[in-house]
Enzyme design. Structure first.
Site, short mmCIF file in Angstrom:
data_model
loop_
_atom_site.label_atom_id
_atom_site.label_comp_id
_atom_site.label_asym_id
_atom_site.label_seq_id
_atom_site.Cartn_x
_atom_site.Cartn_y
_atom_site.Cartn_z
N PRO A 12 33.36 49.21 83.77
CA PRO A 12 32.32 48.20 83.63
C PRO A 12 30.90 48.70 83.90
CG PRO A 12 33.62 47.81 85.61
CD PRO A 12 34.34 48.86 84.81
N ASN A 13 30.00 48.19 83.09
CA ASN A 13 28.55 48.42 83.21
C ASN A 13 28.10 49.81 82.77
OD1 ASN A 13 27.98 45.77 84.30
ND2 ASN A 13 29.02 46.48 86.14
N ARG A 20 20.27 51.07 83.18
CA ARG A 20 20.83 50.53 84.41
C ARG A 20 20.46 51.42 85.60
NH1 ARG A 20 27.08 51.41 86.19
NH2 ARG A 20 26.98 50.13 88.07
N TYR A 25 21.39 56.40 88.18
CA TYR A 25 22.28 56.90 87.11
C TYR A 25 21.55 57.73 86.06
CZ TYR A 25 25.45 53.56 89.27
OH TYR A 25 26.22 52.88 90.17
N ASN A 76 36.02 57.38 84.61
CA ASN A 76 34.98 56.83 85.47
C ASN A 76 35.20 55.32 85.43
OD1 ASN A 76 32.81 55.87 86.83
ND2 ASN A 76 31.26 56.96 85.64
N ALA A 79 32.88 50.23 89.00
CA ALA A 79 33.18 49.53 90.25
C ALA A 79 34.68 49.28 90.44
CB ALA A 79 32.42 48.22 90.31
N HIS A 82 36.67 51.16 93.15
CA HIS A 82 36.74 50.76 94.56
C HIS A 82 37.64 49.54 94.80
CE1 HIS A 82 33.41 53.45 94.26
NE2 HIS A 82 32.68 52.58 93.60
N ASP A 89 47.97 52.18 89.73
CA ASP A 89 49.39 52.14 89.36
C ASP A 89 49.60 52.61 87.93
OD1 ASP A 89 50.08 51.25 91.86
OD2 ASP A 89 50.41 49.16 91.28
N GLU A 100 38.95 62.30 88.00
CA GLU A 100 38.02 61.18 88.20
C GLU A 100 36.60 61.73 88.16
OE1 GLU A 100 38.50 59.37 92.03
OE2 GLU A 100 36.94 57.91 91.67
N HIS A 102 32.25 60.64 88.44
CA HIS A 102 31.18 59.69 88.70
C HIS A 102 29.85 60.37 88.42
CE1 HIS A 102 33.84 56.76 90.42
NE2 HIS A 102 34.43 57.74 91.07
N LEU A 103 28.93 59.58 87.92
CA LEU A 103 27.58 60.09 87.71
C LEU A 103 26.91 60.35 89.05
CD1 LEU A 103 27.13 57.35 85.11
CD2 LEU A 103 26.70 59.72 84.51
N SER A 104 27.01 59.37 89.94
CA SER A 104 26.37 59.46 91.26
C SER A 104 27.37 60.05 92.26
CB SER A 104 25.92 58.07 91.71
OG SER A 104 27.05 57.23 91.90
N ARG A 109 26.51 57.02 99.11
CA ARG A 109 26.09 55.63 98.85
C ARG A 109 26.73 54.66 99.83
NH1 ARG A 109 26.41 54.47 92.67
NH2 ARG A 109 25.08 52.73 93.36
N ARG A 113 31.66 52.13 98.50
CA ARG A 113 31.88 53.05 97.37
C ARG A 113 32.62 54.33 97.79
NH1 ARG A 113 28.64 50.82 93.22
NH2 ARG A 113 26.87 49.72 94.13
#
Ligand code: DQA
Length: 149
Positions: A12-13, A20, A25, A76, A79, A82, A89, A100, A102-104, A109, A113
């Site tokens: 999402p997002n 954003r 990001y 990625n 949210a 988390h 599963d 996995e 992540h950009l950040s 943070r 997170r």
């Protein structure tokens, strides 16, 4: 022999990348990230299927569909990283190598997170390099796929 397929899932997002919270990001769009990731996959002899959804169930369906079609998954989960035991599963159920991204750097943070459910199914986590996290993940996954073949 056909090129091994890497499935890249975005949660999402992430469709809003570029506008954003650019201080976190960056200003690259998701399409920019897709292009860079696709170039990296090409150079490594892999095919790429790059997707984004704002919906947890859709991401889970895509993970399930990867069984028998993809050689590995880069995720990625945004949210959902988390919160989503269901996504964890699904990743465990398909028994494919998972990385996995992540950009950040999620560990710099907010404390909420710092927990990652997909991370429990992942071979490794690459975070904090912006869009480059995906390129690094493709290199790592292509290497894993080739050594497993
Ligand atoms: C993110 C980090 C998450 O905490 C956040 O919810 C995102 C993006 C990242 O790529 O840095 O949506 O996954």
């Amino acid at each position: 022999m056909s090129a091994p397929l890497i499935l890249v899932l975005n949660g999402p997002n992430l469709n809003l990348l570029g506008t954003r919270e650019p201080h976190i990001y960056g200003t690259d769009t998701l399409e920019d990230v897709r292009l860079a990731t696709s170039r990296a996959a090409d150079q490594l002899g892999c095919a790429l299927d790059f997707r984004q959804s704002n919906h947890e169930g859709v991401l889970i369906d895509w993970v399930q569909d990867a069984r028998g079609t993809a050689a590995g998954i880069i995720i990625n989960a945004g949210a959902y990283t988390h919160t989503s035991i269901a996504l964890l599963d699904a990743l465990k159920a398909v028994d494919l190598p998972v990385i996995e991204v992540h950009l950040s750097n999620i560990f710099h943070r907010e404390p909420f997170r710092h927990t990652s459910y997909p991370g429990r199914a992942a071979i490794g986590v690459i975070a904090g390099f912006g869009g480059q996290s995906y390129v690094l993940a493709v290199a790592a996954l292509a290497n894993l796929i080739k050594t497993a073949a």
